[in-house]
Write an enzyme that holds these catalytic residues in place. Structure first.
Site, short mmCIF file in Angstrom:
data_model
loop_
_atom_site.label_atom_id
_atom_site.label_comp_id
_atom_site.label_asym_id
_atom_site.label_seq_id
_atom_site.Cartn_x
_atom_site.Cartn_y
_atom_site.Cartn_z
CG ASP A 1 0.83 7.32 -0.16
OD1 ASP A 1 0.39 7.21 -1.33
OD2 ASP A 1 1.60 6.48 0.35
CB SER A 2 -0.41 10.56 -4.86
OG SER A 2 -1.81 10.68 -4.65
CG ASP B 1 -3.01 5.67 0.13
OD1 ASP B 1 -3.44 4.51 0.08
OD2 ASP B 1 -2.53 6.27 -0.85
CE LYS C 1 -4.59 3.28 -2.31
NZ LYS C 1 -3.10 3.15 -2.28
CD GLU D 1 1.96 1.86 -1.75
OE1 GLU D 1 3.14 1.45 -1.85
OE2 GLU D 1 1.61 3.00 -2.11
CD GLU E 1 0.30 3.16 -8.88
OE1 GLU E 1 -0.12 3.08 -7.71
OE2 GLU E 1 0.94 4.13 -9.33
O1 KIV Z 1 -1.63 7.62 -3.48
C1 KIV Z 1 -2.40 7.49 -4.45
O2 KIV Z 1 -2.89 8.46 -5.03
C2 KIV Z 1 -2.70 6.14 -4.86
C3 KIV Z 1 -3.41 5.96 -6.17
C4 KIV Z 1 -2.52 6.34 -7.27
C5 KIV Z 1 -3.97 4.60 -6.32
O3 KIV Z 1 -2.39 5.21 -4.19
#
Ligand code: KIV
Length: 294
Positions: free
Chosen positions: A67-68, A106, A136, A138, A205
């Site tokens: 989600d970056s 994510d 994934k 958090e 992280e």
């Molecule tokens: O969103 C993302 O790119 C991430 C990584 C930095 C692990 O969660």
């Protein structure tokens, strides 16, 4: 029904899908770590587009549609505004562009925290509409019940502890975590809870190195570090960061190329050609065929 699984080589610039090649599976990734040892570290990079996925695929075990992308692609101030629809669109593109790595997508902020049932509905959409191998999310102890709920219903889950960017408004920034004993103990407890709940791997992280090492020794599933330690079972970076797309990156990023400079130079040469009317040239223009009738 999703039609996103096949690479349409007739209409895309994609390379044709190479002759039968099997994707890495989630159990294969999980089984890399045997009795606490990962002989071959797990390689993960973020990917957001089909072409980026094609270029990274053979080098990676896992491609993460992080989600970056909110900050990297859309210029958002954090990952908080990222939506499920955005993640699904980019997740499907990355699956289309890859054939070797397992793709992890994510879960965006707000799509899974309220209840395990909400999480299942969101994650099932992600799995169905992208064709990804896993999701994934958090959070640690607070998410353990949800992780178990998803895993028991057929959705592989990668956890994410330490600096959890979706919680930026609670954490107050992106500083490294685990400097106090209480915080360190909490992060280790978070990782243990995720492992017990059935997570197949855990991203660690932005934590001080001894905590990353302690977690890696404490859990049976692989850990994937980012701003953590080379002793984690694998590593991940945001691809655009390590390619040198941005002037400002976290200090844990190693920059392997300077793509921003390459793009700037190419754009400058193109602009000069256009202004000099030297582009397009004879190779880039169509002329009437000789003898063609009017
Ligand atoms: O969103 C993302 O790119 C991430 C990584 C930095 C692990 O969660």
């Amino acid at each position: 029904m999703s039609t996103t699984f096949q690479l349409d080589t007739s209409t895309s610039r994609a390379h044709p899908t190479p002759a039968p090649m099997k994707r890495l599976t989630v159990p294969q990734v999980r089984e890399r770590k045997v009795a606490g040892v990962t002989a071959e570290p797990i390689v993960m990079l973020t990917a957001y587009t089909a072409r980026q996925a094609q270029l990274l695929d053979t080098h990676c075990d896992l491609l993460l549609v992080g989600d970056s992308l909110g900050q990297v692609i859309y210029g958002l101030p954090s990952s908080v505004p990222v939506t499920l629809d955005l993640m699904i669109a980019h997740g499907a593109a990355v699956v289309r562009g890859s054939y070797h790595a397992a793709v992890v997508v994510d879960m965006p902020f707000g799509s899974y925290e309220a209840s395990p049932q909400d999480a299942f509905a969101s994650a099932a959409r992600v799995m169905k509409e992208t064709g990804c191998a896993a999701i994934k999310l958090e959070g640690g102890e607070a998410m353990a019940e949800t992780v178990a709920f998803l895993v028991h219903r057929g959705i592989p889950v990668m956890g994410h502890v330490g600096l959890t960017p979706q919680a930026v408004n609670v954490l107050g920034g992106y500083n490294a975590r685990g400097r106090s004993t209480a915080e360190a103990d909490k992060i280790i407890a978070d990782a243990r809870a995720l492992e017990a709940a059935g997570a197949f791997a855990i991203v660690i992280e932005g934590v001080v190195e001894p905590i990353a090492v302690a977690i890696t020794q404490a859990v049976a599933c692989p850990t994937i570090g980012i701003g953590a330690s080379a002793q984690c079972d694998g590593q991940v970076l945001v691809t655009d960061d390590m390619l040198g797309m941005f002037e400002r990156v976290p200090r844990f990023v190693k920059i392997y190329e300077n793509i921003a400079e390459t793009i700037g130079n190419a754009a400058a040469r193109y602009a000069a050609d256009v202004r000099a009317r030297s582009f397009p040239g004879p190779e880039q223009t169509y002329q009437p065929r000789k003898g063609a009738s009017e």
